[in-house]
Motif scaffolding. Structure first.
Motif, PDB file in Angstrom:
ATOM      1  N   UNK A 149       0.814  -1.215   0.000  1.00 15.62           N
ATOM      2  CA  UNK A 149       0.000   0.000   0.000  1.00 15.62           C
ATOM      3  C   UNK A 149       0.850   1.269   0.000  1.00 15.62           C
ATOM      4  N   UNK A 150       1.992   1.245   0.672  1.00 16.71           N
ATOM      5  CA  UNK A 150       2.808   2.462   0.771  1.00 16.71           C
ATOM      6  C   UNK A 150       3.412   2.870  -0.561  1.00 16.71           C
ATOM      7  N   UNK A 151       3.428   1.960  -1.557  1.00 11.10           N
ATOM      8  CA  UNK A 151       4.097   2.250  -2.825  1.00 11.10           C
ATOM      9  C   UNK A 151       3.144   2.624  -3.959  1.00 11.10           C
ATOM     10  N   UNK A 152       1.838   2.559  -3.741  1.00 14.74           N
ATOM     11  CA  UNK A 152       0.901   2.786  -4.841  1.00 14.74           C
ATOM     12  C   UNK A 152       0.709   4.278  -5.087  1.00 14.74           C
ATOM     13  N   UNK A 193      10.177  10.805   3.824  1.00 19.84           N
ATOM     14  CA  UNK A 193      11.068  10.251   4.854  1.00 19.84           C
ATOM     15  C   UNK A 193      10.344   9.245   5.757  1.00 19.84           C
ATOM     16  N   UNK A 194       9.637   8.329   5.110  1.00 18.02           N
ATOM     17  CA  UNK A 194       8.928   7.265   5.826  1.00 18.02           C
ATOM     18  C   UNK A 194       7.869   7.805   6.781  1.00 18.02           C
ATOM     19  N   UNK A 195       7.307   8.929   6.433  1.00 18.18           N
ATOM     20  CA  UNK A 195       6.265   9.526   7.261  1.00 18.18           C
ATOM     21  C   UNK A 195       4.946   8.796   7.102  1.00 18.18           C
ATOM     22  N   UNK A 196       3.916   9.215   7.819  1.00 19.55           N
ATOM     23  CA  UNK A 196       2.623   8.530   7.794  1.00 19.55           C
ATOM     24  C   UNK A 196       1.930   8.597   6.432  1.00 19.55           C
ATOM     25  N   UNK A 206      -8.288   7.627   7.291  1.00 22.30           N
ATOM     26  CA  UNK A 206      -7.448   7.174   8.402  1.00 22.30           C
ATOM     27  C   UNK A 206      -5.992   7.448   8.056  1.00 22.30           C
ATOM     28  N   UNK A 207      -5.159   7.533   9.086  1.00 25.07           N
ATOM     29  CA  UNK A 207      -3.726   7.740   8.902  1.00 25.07           C
ATOM     30  C   UNK A 207      -2.973   6.636   9.617  1.00 25.07           C
ATOM     31  N   UNK A 208      -2.055   5.980   8.902  1.00 31.95           N
ATOM     32  CA  UNK A 208      -1.271   4.898   9.494  1.00 31.95           C
ATOM     33  C   UNK A 208       0.205   5.127   9.223  1.00 31.95           C
ATOM     34  N   UNK A 209       1.062   4.485  10.024  1.00 27.29           N
ATOM     35  CA  UNK A 209       2.504   4.592   9.847  1.00 27.29           C
ATOM     36  C   UNK A 209       2.939   3.926   8.551  1.00 27.29           C
ATOM     37  N   UNK A 210       4.028   4.417   7.986  1.00 30.26           N
ATOM     38  CA  UNK A 210       4.526   3.881   6.726  1.00 30.26           C
ATOM     39  C   UNK A 210       4.871   2.401   6.828  1.00 30.26           C
TER      40      UNK A 210
END
Length: 225
Positions: A149-152, A193-196, A206-210
């Motif tokens: 999910x973090x890369x889409x 920088x790997x932020x949320x 919703x907000x989640x960690x990277x």
């Protein structure tokens, strides 16, 4: 051939670690020790034993890889585990954060007949409650093309298909956020920088960690049947 639970656990873990490395490399002893929660010396002794049993190809300073025999056994145990997870959830009413530990206890002890009965009862499923593929009866692991999910790309619809991290607390948290397999999601913003990561889940934001987003895998919305 009789096998100990320890042997089966090692083969299963090596199989999973192999999926994280390139084909020409072996699974390192230190990585396997970390995953098994034992000392390096214990791992080395077991790998030598598995090598003698023709289940693992092991070389010092190179690492280990499963032989065809070892892979077949690993996939059998993984099939047991994932079928049991689905059985526990769908038939016995366990929640998806409870099934992993229960299946760990049972996976070594069910017969092939019991496995077949579970598969038939569940209409021969291809995925467990977390979206992990279930190996087929003949020892084939389904190939599913998923993206973390973090890369889409942002503002593009996707469907959650798999949650890799099965920590019970994390699963309970994700369920509260609505982030479960089958749900429609859309990344709204990714901090540098790997932020949320900010996500629209159905009709809420919703907000989640990277690092959590790294363990959630999705498929493009239009590819869903």
């Amino acid at each position: 051939m009789s096998r100990s639970q320890s042997v089966e656990d090692y083969l299963k873990t090596i199989y999973k670690l192999e999926s994280e490395i390139s084909p020409e490399k072996g699974v390192s002893t230190s990585r396997l020790a970390e995953k098994m929660g034992v000392a390096n010396a214990s791992v080395t002794n077991m790998l030598k034993r598995l090598s003698e049993m023709k289940m693992v190809n092991y070389e010092s300073y190179y690492g280990s890889r499963l032989t065809e025999t070892g892979e077949k056994i690993a996939l059998e145990i993984i099939r047991h585990h994932r079928l049991l997870e689905l059985y526990l959830k769908e038939i016995l009413g366990y929640s998806w954060d409870e099934v992993h530990d229960e299946a760990e206890k049972l996976e070594h002890h069910i017969s092939e007949q019991f496995e077949d009965k579970i598969a038939e009862l569940l209409n021969h499923p291809t995925e467990d409650p977390h979206g992990d593929p279930i190996p087929s009866k003949d020892g084939k692991m389904p190939k599913i093309k998923l993206k973390p999910l973090h890369s889409v790309p942002i503002k593009t619809p996707f469907i959650v298909r798999r949650v890799k991290n099965q920590n019970p607390e994390l699963l309970r948290y994700l369920e509260k956020q609505g982030l479960i397999p089958g749900v429609k999601v859309e990344v709204l913003n990714k901090e540098p920088f790997d932020g949320p990561v900010q996500i629209r889940v159905e009709n809420q934001t919703v907000t989640i960690a990277n690092n959590i987003a790294e363990d959630i895998f999705v498929v493009e919305n239009e590819t869903i049947d």
